[in-house]
Design an enzyme around this catalytic site. Structure first.
Site, short mmCIF file in Angstrom:
data_model
loop_
_atom_site.label_atom_id
_atom_site.label_comp_id
_atom_site.label_asym_id
_atom_site.label_seq_id
_atom_site.Cartn_x
_atom_site.Cartn_y
_atom_site.Cartn_z
N CYS A 1 4.67 -3.95 3.44
CA CYS A 1 4.95 -2.56 3.80
C CYS A 1 5.46 -2.49 5.25
O CYS A 1 6.51 -3.03 5.56
CB CYS A 1 3.72 -1.69 3.56
SG CYS A 1 4.10 0.09 3.59
N HIS B 1 3.18 -2.30 -2.04
CA HIS B 1 1.82 -2.77 -1.76
C HIS B 1 1.34 -3.64 -2.91
O HIS B 1 0.85 -3.12 -3.92
CB HIS B 1 0.87 -1.58 -1.59
CG HIS B 1 1.07 -0.82 -0.34
ND1 HIS B 1 0.44 -1.16 0.85
CD2 HIS B 1 1.83 0.27 -0.06
CE1 HIS B 1 0.80 -0.32 1.80
NE2 HIS B 1 1.64 0.56 1.28
N GLU C 1 -1.33 -5.31 -3.07
CA GLU C 1 -2.78 -5.15 -3.21
C GLU C 1 -3.15 -3.90 -4.02
O GLU C 1 -4.30 -3.74 -4.41
CB GLU C 1 -3.45 -5.12 -1.83
CG GLU C 1 -3.31 -3.83 -1.06
CD GLU C 1 -1.98 -3.63 -0.36
OE1 GLU C 1 -1.84 -2.64 0.38
OE2 GLU C 1 -1.06 -4.46 -0.56
#
Length: 204
Positions: A71, A173, A175
């Protein structure tokens, strides 16, 4: 800045040994470096320089250590950004960062978008073309064409993944991107394990 703990947890889930640290000794001992982040580019670069991480990251990159920007961390790898009047970045990836050309859609772009891979890479192994990933951003990088790894569409096409030697970065992202995001992080852990000075990747 921002999402350090969530990235740490995701990397641990794929079997990586992780330390959140700005300590130069810890970073020099690591087989790979992840630069995550959310927030504003100029303030983030101020913080990076205050901690001496700009020189450290450049040193580790030159030593062949794999780097992954996530990001805002991806954006910081470029030469500059126009955000909030502009600021210089780390300069490890040629190109700059500019506002999304969203063709009238609401900015920031928040949500899932399909990513098209532009070439093969060990970072994206096992992740199909058109796989959706989760985004939260108002700006996007403009990498040199040879470094463009993936793009997506929000109003118009934008670059969302880049690779240059041992430097990798994604605008989305991982995650927060379910199984595909974990696969990408697992791939990065394997890249680190295969690099000079790396440690064996965990069996999965």
């Amino acid at each position: 800045m921002g999402n350090l703990r969530s990235v740490e947890k995701a990397l641990e889930r794929v079997g990586a040994s992780v330390a959140i640290s700005s300590d130069h000794g810890v970073a020099r001992a690591a087989a790979g470096i992840v630069l995550p982040g959310v927030g504003a580019f100029p303030r983030a670069m101020e913080r990076v320089r205050e901690l001496g991480l700009d020189e450290l990251i450049a040193e580790r990159q030159a030593a062949g250590v794999p780097l992954l920007g996530i990001c805002l961390g991806l954006q910081l790898l470029f030469e500059s950004s126009e955000e909030l009047g502009g600021a210089a970045g780390l300069g490890l990836l040629p190109g700059d960062v500019a506002g999304l050309e969203a063709d009238g859609l609401k900015v920031p772009h928040i949500g899932w978008a399909e990513v098209r891979w532009r070439r093969e890479s060990p970072l994206t192994e096992g992740i199909g073309d058109g796989t959706p990933f989760y985004f939260v951003h108002s700006l996007a990088p403009r990498p040199a064409e040879p470094d463009l790894l993936g793009d997506a569409v929000y109003g118009s096409s934008f670059a969302c993944a880049a690779e240059h030697g041992n430097v990798y970065g994604v605008q989305f992202h991982p995650e927060k991107s379910s199984a595909a995001g974990l696969r990408l992080l697992s791939n990065f852990a394997r890249i680190c394990a295969a690099a000079p000075g790396g440690v064996p990747a965990p069996a999965r």
